[in-house]
Design an enzyme around this catalytic site. Structure first.
Site, PDB file in Angstrom:
ATOM      1  N   ASP A  17      11.794 -14.703  14.299  1.00 31.66           N
ATOM      2  CA  ASP A  17      11.071 -15.814  13.623  1.00 31.66           C
ATOM      3  C   ASP A  17       9.541 -15.070  13.195  1.00 31.66           C
ATOM      4  O   ASP A  17       9.090 -13.721  13.694  1.00 31.66           O
ATOM      5  CB  ASP A  17      10.422 -16.727  14.791  1.00 31.66           C
ATOM      6  CG  ASP A  17      10.816 -17.825  14.149  1.00 31.66           C
ATOM      7  OD1 ASP A  17      10.671 -18.466  12.915  1.00 31.66           O
ATOM      8  OD2 ASP A  17       8.988 -18.482  14.880  1.00 31.66           O
ATOM      9  N   ASP A  19       6.614 -17.974  12.265  1.00 29.83           N
ATOM     10  CA  ASP A  19       5.637 -18.911  12.977  1.00 29.83           C
ATOM     11  C   ASP A  19       5.564 -18.940  14.026  1.00 29.83           C
ATOM     12  O   ASP A  19       5.896 -19.275  14.349  1.00 29.83           O
ATOM     13  CB  ASP A  19       5.725 -20.213  11.808  1.00 29.83           C
ATOM     14  CG  ASP A  19       5.410 -19.852  10.318  1.00 29.83           C
ATOM     15  OD1 ASP A  19       4.582 -18.767   9.739  1.00 29.83           O
ATOM     16  OD2 ASP A  19       6.355 -20.627   9.823  1.00 29.83           O
ATOM     17  N   GLU A 312     -12.142 -15.472  33.691  1.00 29.97           N
ATOM     18  CA  GLU A 312     -12.903 -15.016  34.363  1.00 29.97           C
ATOM     19  C   GLU A 312     -12.743 -13.586  35.026  1.00 29.97           C
ATOM     20  O   GLU A 312     -11.480 -13.029  35.319  1.00 29.97           O
ATOM     21  CB  GLU A 312     -11.178 -16.021  35.863  1.00 29.97           C
ATOM     22  CG  GLU A 312     -11.680 -16.677  35.573  1.00 29.97           C
ATOM     23  CD  GLU A 312     -11.245 -18.162  36.872  1.00 29.97           C
ATOM     24  OE1 GLU A 312     -11.068 -17.397  38.554  1.00 29.97           O
ATOM     25  OE2 GLU A 312     -10.859 -18.928  36.828  1.00 29.97           O
TER      26      GLU A 312
END
Length: 382
Positions: A17, A19, A312
């Site tokens: 695929d 998008d 983090e």
């Protein structure tokens, strides 16, 4: 793990695929819709994103018109919005791992098809902006070239037919539920790479579920494996981020025993959307202290079930005092693993320490150590 359980159905070709799978189209949609909806005194809030992922343009447009109660028809909406998107096709960035995957399959002469619900003209406009993509695909099919788009299996069956490969020998890589549904209905193996966070429960029909293309293991399907992992790490195109160290949830030192130097995500939403959640590593520069090795998590930390994507970093050095408010700059140079959940706090802590050891060792390699001298780490202002 037995060979039978680790090796899936052998495949001969790959159907991708576009998008949300290869291209970060979601970022473009957000940008365009924020601008467009101002005309109608509306504000894009993303509440309908899960309803439009994988849909044909007209289906997605109908959803937006209805959800936002726009005083226009679907056709009028499309006529206004299409030029805004067309002007931006070449600004869509490839998702992490996309170029690596396409080049790897092309180098190993694995037949590839591109099957997207987007119109063929749009597909061509998008991939022409990425060097080497168009010529790597033996087959390219747009949603306007079949009678029914995904979740119908038609586009996948047509791709297999043009590749001259049996459907059962095709591997589909998709980010959406319609794509997964269509691929399975075509009798193909499907790897799901959800483009919307925290949606894994919708992809139980997939033959494999991965966090990003960086986590794809082609050898599971009998295809040539990637050979670019080094000492348990994957080199990536370096990227930079920085800001003052802020107080986080207070669990780094208190709960985990691992003091993290949290950064605010304010102003970095676009950058974070470009990088999948997971554990990374690189170099950290503190404005008054120097440069240190660093491991870093990006994501929602499933064990703690964060509601927002966080950054983090863990500086792999023992500091005598804290440095809240100090300017911290990061150069991220490699990837270790996808974000994962853990059944116990002890197993989470053990994994974090393992990540630290992996990063510590890898950063001594010339491939990574050269970035310790990156000027970004020593710049005095952001």
């Amino acid at each position: 793990m037995s060979v039978e359980s680790s090796l899936k159905m052998l495949v001969s070709g790959v159907i991708l695929d576009l998008d949300g799978t290869l291209l970060n189209t979601d970022a473009l949609v957000v940008g365009v819709m924020k601008v467009f909806l101002v005309k109608y005194s509306k504000q894009w809030d993303g509440r309908e994103v899960h309803k439009i992922v994988g849909k044909t343009p007209i289906e997605a447009s109908a959803v937006i018109v209805q959800e936002y109660g726009l005083p226009c028809s679907t056709e009028e909406f499309m006529s206004e919005i299409t030029p805004m998107f067309s002007d931006q096709w070449c600004n869509i960035k490839a998702l992490p791992g996309a170029c690596r995957l396409i080049k790897h399959l092309a180098d190993h002469k694995v037949p590839m098809a591109l099957a997207s619900n987007s119109p063929r003209a749009n597909i061509d406009a998008k991939i022409n902006c990425h060097q080497g993509w168009k010529e790597s695909f033996s087959v390219i099919i747009g949603g306007d070239e079949v009678r029914a788009g995904k979740p119908s299996p038609e586009i996948f069956l047509e791709a297999a037919n043009r590749l001259n490969i049996e459907p059962s020998r095709c591997l589909v890589i998709e980010d959406s539920v319609p794509g997964l549904t269509g691929g399975k209905a075509a009798g193909m193996q499907v790897v799901a790479v959800p483009s919307i966070p925290k949606q894994s429960d919708l992809f139980t029909a997939a033959d494999d579920l991965i966090n990003s293309l960086l986590d794809l293991h082609l050898e599971k399907w009998g295809l040539p494996p990637f050979e670019d992992w080094i000492e348990g790490t994957l080199p990536i195109e370096p990227w930079h981020i920085g800001g003052p160290v802020i107080k986080g949830y207070g669990r780094g030192s208190k709960v985990l025993g691992i003091p993290t130097a949290n950064l605010s995500t304010e102003g970095y939403s676009d950058l974070l959307s470009q990088h999948p959640s997971g554990v990374y590593f690189g170099w950290a520069g503190l404005s008054t202290r120097g440069v240190y090795k660093m491991a870093m998590s990006i994501g929602w930390n499933p064990y703690f079930n964060n509601t927002e994507k966080t950054i983090e970093p863990w500086l792999l050095h023992e500091f005598k005092d804290d440095f809240y408010g100090e300017d911290l700059r990061l150069v991220i140079v490699g990837y270790i693993r996808p974000e994962a959940n853990f059944s116990t706090l002890e197993s989470l802590i053990a994994k974090i320490h393992e990540d630290g050891r992996v990063a510590e060792k890898a950063l001594d390699l010339p491939l990574y150590s050269k970035y310790k001298d990156d000027l970004f780490l020593r710049s005095s202002s952001l």
